[in-house]
Scaffold this motif. Structure first.
Motif, mmCIF file in Angstrom:
data_model
loop_
_atom_site.group_PDB
_atom_site.id
_atom_site.type_symbol
_atom_site.label_atom_id
_atom_site.label_comp_id
_atom_site.label_asym_id
_atom_site.label_seq_id
_atom_site.Cartn_x
_atom_site.Cartn_y
_atom_site.Cartn_z
ATOM 1 N N LEU A 53 0.768 -1.149 0.020
ATOM 2 C CA LEU A 53 0.091 -0.005 0.088
ATOM 3 C C LEU A 53 0.974 1.090 -0.329
ATOM 4 C CD1 LEU A 53 -2.804 -1.050 2.531
ATOM 5 C CD2 LEU A 53 -2.890 -0.789 0.082
ATOM 6 N N PRO A 54 0.539 2.232 -0.664
ATOM 7 C CA PRO A 54 1.330 3.784 -0.703
ATOM 8 C C PRO A 54 0.965 4.152 0.789
ATOM 9 C CG PRO A 54 -0.744 3.966 -1.860
ATOM 10 C CD PRO A 54 -0.853 2.505 -1.571
ATOM 11 N N ALA A 55 2.095 4.717 1.209
ATOM 12 C CA ALA A 55 2.137 5.467 2.467
ATOM 13 C C ALA A 55 3.279 6.382 2.561
ATOM 14 C CB ALA A 55 2.367 4.515 3.841
ATOM 15 N N ALA A 56 2.951 7.602 3.296
ATOM 16 C CA ALA A 56 4.078 8.530 3.465
ATOM 17 C C ALA A 56 4.875 7.803 4.710
ATOM 18 C CB ALA A 56 3.501 9.747 3.770
ATOM 19 N N VAL A 57 6.305 7.784 4.565
ATOM 20 C CA VAL A 57 6.987 7.345 5.589
ATOM 21 C C VAL A 57 8.294 7.926 5.673
ATOM 22 C CG1 VAL A 57 8.604 5.082 6.314
ATOM 23 C CG2 VAL A 57 6.317 4.750 5.179
ATOM 24 N N ASP A 58 8.535 8.377 6.652
ATOM 25 C CA ASP A 58 9.848 9.224 7.063
ATOM 26 C C ASP A 58 10.398 8.670 8.356
ATOM 27 O OD1 ASP A 58 11.552 11.448 6.776
ATOM 28 O OD2 ASP A 58 10.645 12.631 8.223
ATOM 29 N N VAL A 59 11.724 8.375 8.299
ATOM 30 C CA VAL A 59 12.750 7.742 9.097
ATOM 31 C C VAL A 59 13.876 8.269 9.466
ATOM 32 C CG1 VAL A 59 13.587 5.590 9.764
ATOM 33 C CG2 VAL A 59 11.669 5.342 8.388
ATOM 34 N N ASP A 60 14.202 8.789 10.485
ATOM 35 C CA ASP A 60 15.756 9.337 10.863
ATOM 36 C C ASP A 60 16.232 8.854 12.306
ATOM 37 O OD1 ASP A 60 14.819 10.741 13.018
ATOM 38 O OD2 ASP A 60 14.355 12.628 11.731
ATOM 39 N N GLU A 61 17.000 9.301 12.869
ATOM 40 C CA GLU A 61 17.607 8.284 13.979
ATOM 41 C C GLU A 61 16.649 8.248 15.079
ATOM 42 O OE1 GLU A 61 20.957 8.953 17.320
ATOM 43 O OE2 GLU A 61 21.384 9.568 15.043
ATOM 44 N N ALA A 62 15.934 9.287 15.413
ATOM 45 C CA ALA A 62 14.818 9.385 16.591
ATOM 46 C C ALA A 62 13.514 9.539 16.205
ATOM 47 C CB ALA A 62 15.312 10.495 17.377
ATOM 48 N N ARG A 63 13.141 9.225 14.960
ATOM 49 C CA ARG A 63 11.545 9.383 14.785
ATOM 50 C C ARG A 63 11.243 8.359 13.471
ATOM 51 N NH1 ARG A 63 9.192 12.943 10.846
ATOM 52 N NH2 ARG A 63 6.812 13.235 11.465
ATOM 53 N N LEU A 64 10.039 8.008 13.538
ATOM 54 C CA LEU A 64 9.221 7.246 12.453
ATOM 55 C C LEU A 64 8.039 7.561 12.124
ATOM 56 C CD1 LEU A 64 9.129 4.734 10.322
ATOM 57 C CD2 LEU A 64 8.760 3.173 12.405
ATOM 58 N N TYR A 65 7.658 8.019 11.082
ATOM 59 C CA TYR A 65 6.482 8.634 10.691
ATOM 60 C C TYR A 65 5.912 7.717 9.491
ATOM 61 C CZ TYR A 65 3.024 11.859 8.487
ATOM 62 O OH TYR A 65 1.881 12.124 8.081
ATOM 63 N N CYS A 66 4.579 7.493 9.709
ATOM 64 C CA CYS A 66 3.902 6.657 8.556
ATOM 65 C C CYS A 66 2.553 7.259 8.586
ATOM 66 C CB CYS A 66 4.101 5.316 9.175
ATOM 67 S SG CYS A 66 3.213 3.932 7.791
ATOM 68 N N MET A 67 1.836 7.458 7.344
ATOM 69 C CA MET A 67 0.513 7.882 7.148
ATOM 70 C C MET A 67 -0.008 7.201 5.976
ATOM 71 S SD MET A 67 -1.942 9.703 8.542
ATOM 72 C CE MET A 67 -1.177 10.987 9.487
ATOM 73 N N LEU A 68 -0.848 6.579 5.921
ATOM 74 C CA LEU A 68 -1.544 6.062 4.840
ATOM 75 C C LEU A 68 -2.094 7.121 3.912
ATOM 76 C CD1 LEU A 68 -4.039 3.420 6.240
ATOM 77 C CD2 LEU A 68 -1.753 2.810 5.348
ATOM 78 N N GLU A 69 -1.668 6.813 2.388
ATOM 79 C CA GLU A 69 -1.988 7.715 1.486
ATOM 80 C C GLU A 69 -3.498 7.707 1.344
ATOM 81 O OE1 GLU A 69 0.037 8.997 -1.227
ATOM 82 O OE2 GLU A 69 1.901 8.717 0.037
ATOM 83 N N LYS A 70 -4.080 8.612 0.933
ATOM 84 C CA LYS A 70 -5.511 9.167 0.710
ATOM 85 C C LYS A 70 -5.893 8.182 -0.507
ATOM 86 C CE LYS A 70 -5.669 13.467 2.742
ATOM 87 N NZ LYS A 70 -6.695 13.790 3.645
ATOM 88 N N GLY A 71 -7.078 7.931 -0.635
ATOM 89 C CA GLY A 71 -7.643 7.111 -1.750
ATOM 90 C C GLY A 71 -7.612 5.604 -1.954
ATOM 91 N N ILE A 72 -6.810 4.933 -0.503
ATOM 92 C CA ILE A 72 -6.881 3.564 -0.655
ATOM 93 C C ILE A 72 -8.426 2.955 -0.678
ATOM 94 C CG2 ILE A 72 -5.972 1.556 1.048
ATOM 95 C CD1 ILE A 72 -3.967 3.511 1.755
#
Length: 109
Positions: A53-72
């Protein structure tokens, strides 16, 4: 302390952000940080690699972000939601034992 924010849309989990180090132990020996990382990273892999599934993912040393894309599609959203709700249950279980080191916040977006 690690802060995990669970983002909900109309009551359903749409994503999350995990930020900060728990401070339970020294880096490399922090079992709480490792547990949080394992649970959240597995959720991201389930969404992006297993469900594809498409998701916005951002990772760095002290952070993990994940949000499902709209329209799934609804069926795909339901599968992703199972993964994310399972992640939330796992994080709450960690917080039950190590509440001084992890804070879980739920926010409607």
């Amino acid at each position: 302390m690690t802060r995990v924010t669970i983002f909900r849309q109309k009551g359903r989990i749409a994503g999350f952000s995990a930020e900060g180090h728990t401070g339970f132990a020294e880096e490399g020996e922090d079992i709480v940080c490792s547990a949080v990382s394992a649970v959240t990273q597995t959720a991201v892999l389930g969404i992006t690699e297993v469900l594809n599934l498409p998701a916005a993912v951002d990772v760095d040393e002290a952070r993990l972000y994940c949000m499902l894309e709209k329209g799934i599609a609804e069926a795909a959203w339901q599968k992703a939601e199972l993964i994310l709700e399972t992640m939330a249950v796992g994080l709450r279980s960690i917080a039950d034992s190590y509440g001084d080191y992890i804070k879980i916040i739920e926010r409607e977006v």
